[in-house]
Motif scaffolding. Structure first.
Motif, short mmCIF file in Angstrom:
data_model
loop_
_atom_site.label_atom_id
_atom_site.label_comp_id
_atom_site.label_asym_id
_atom_site.label_seq_id
_atom_site.Cartn_x
_atom_site.Cartn_y
_atom_site.Cartn_z
N UNK A 1 -23.21 -38.29 -36.25
CA UNK A 1 -24.15 -39.16 -35.54
C UNK A 1 -23.48 -39.84 -34.35
N UNK A 2 -24.13 -39.77 -33.19
CA UNK A 2 -23.67 -40.49 -31.99
C UNK A 2 -24.57 -41.71 -31.78
N UNK A 3 -23.98 -42.89 -31.73
CA UNK A 3 -24.74 -44.12 -31.48
C UNK A 3 -24.73 -44.51 -30.01
N UNK B 1 -17.71 -34.34 -32.76
CA UNK B 1 -18.08 -33.33 -31.77
C UNK B 1 -18.34 -34.01 -30.42
N UNK B 2 -17.56 -33.60 -29.42
CA UNK B 2 -17.79 -34.08 -28.05
C UNK B 2 -18.52 -32.98 -27.29
N UNK B 3 -19.77 -33.23 -26.88
CA UNK B 3 -20.52 -32.17 -26.19
C UNK B 3 -19.90 -31.81 -24.84
N UNK B 4 -19.92 -30.53 -24.52
CA UNK B 4 -19.38 -30.05 -23.24
C UNK B 4 -20.55 -29.75 -22.30
N UNK B 5 -20.65 -30.52 -21.22
CA UNK B 5 -21.71 -30.30 -20.23
C UNK B 5 -21.16 -29.72 -18.92
N UNK B 6 -19.84 -29.70 -18.78
CA UNK B 6 -19.18 -29.05 -17.64
C UNK B 6 -18.47 -27.82 -18.17
N UNK C 1 -28.34 -33.88 -24.59
CA UNK C 1 -28.02 -34.40 -25.92
C UNK C 1 -28.00 -33.24 -26.91
N UNK C 2 -26.81 -32.78 -27.25
CA UNK C 2 -26.66 -31.63 -28.15
C UNK C 2 -26.49 -32.05 -29.61
N UNK D 1 -33.02 -33.40 -25.43
CA UNK D 1 -33.48 -33.82 -24.11
C UNK D 1 -32.28 -34.04 -23.18
N UNK D 2 -32.56 -34.30 -21.91
CA UNK D 2 -31.47 -34.45 -20.95
C UNK D 2 -31.66 -35.69 -20.08
#
Length: 241
Positions: free
Chosen positions: A33-35, A66-71, A144-145, A199-200
């Motif tokens: 969970x990411x707050x 988990x750190x989402x990768x957007x780049x 938001x992954x 969503x983004x």
């Protein structure tokens, strides 16, 4: 024959372990969970950027983060969990990429900090509008992954030295973003929002070299010179008559 069977079994077990590892990671992300999630981009060398991530989260049942990768072209420089240094590895699950941190603390509220190198982040499209002032078009999309809504998402992008924001295209609501300056004297644009599952949050703006007072002085000088020249020319024409 025995050697071929042994080789086959080794490959089979390697594939099986990989599948089990991926399945374990996929199962674990369901309980992660990411707050709160914050991103801050600052110019690095050439067109690259350094991304600083700060995240308040709850580790999964397996103790994973988990750190989402957007780049796409990004590499971990360092990661800290509750001020303790951890290693992170890049993984891909179902076409979605993450930096994975494995801890031994399941379902624990943690403060995560990561420094990430982002290749060619500032290598953006250049445009020359009708005004004749060159500008660069920056667009960054955070997706938001995670499997929960992020109630607090913050984004800050620092502009390269000497650059100023020209216009903000998205979001159109001026209350959604702020303009400021960091400790290095670089102009920054910041955005705050909430991001639902899948969503983004999009930040799109242009920036370029500011129209400085020095440039204005040069223009006024030329206007003065041209004006004087026209007056002199008129006087000569009158004198000729």
């Amino acid at each position: 024959m025995t050697k071929n069977i042994s080789k086959f079994l080794n490959i089979f077990f390697l594939i099986l372990m990989t599948i089990l590892y991926v399945n374990k990671a996929e199962a674990a992300i369901e309980t992660f969970v990411i707050n709160k999630y914050s991103e801050s981009f600052i110019p690095g060398q050439n067109k690259d950027a350094i991304l600083n991530v700060e995240m308040i989260a709850v580790t999964s049942d397996e103790g994973m983060i988990y750190i989402p990768i957007n780049i796409e072209k990004s590499e971990i420089i360092s990661t800290f969990v509750n001020e303790k240094k951890f290693d992170a590895e890049k993984i891909k699950m179902g076409g979605v990429s993450y930096f994975l941190i494995k801890t031994k603390s399941p379902n624990l509220k943690v403060n995560v900090k990561a420094e990430i190198a982002c290749k060619n982040f500032y290598a953006v499209k250049n445009d020359n509008p009708a005004t004749g002032i060159p500008k660069s078009l920056m667009e960054y999309k955070f997706i938001n992954k995670s499997l929960n809504k992020i109630d607090s998402y913050n984004l800050t992008i620092a502009l390269p030295d000497g650059m100023e924001p020209i216009s903000v295209i998205t979001p159109k609501n001026v209350t959604k973003y702020t303009l400021s300056e960091n400790e290095k004297g670089q102009r920054t644009l910041s955005l705050k929002s909430r991001v639902a599952i899948s969503e983004s949050s999009i930040f799109k703006f242009t920036y370029g070299v500011p129209f400085t007072n020095k440039a204005m002085i040069k223009i006024l000088m030329w206007i003065f010179i041209i004006g004087v020249s026209i007056l002199v020319l008129k006087d000569r024409i009158k004198g000729g008559k």
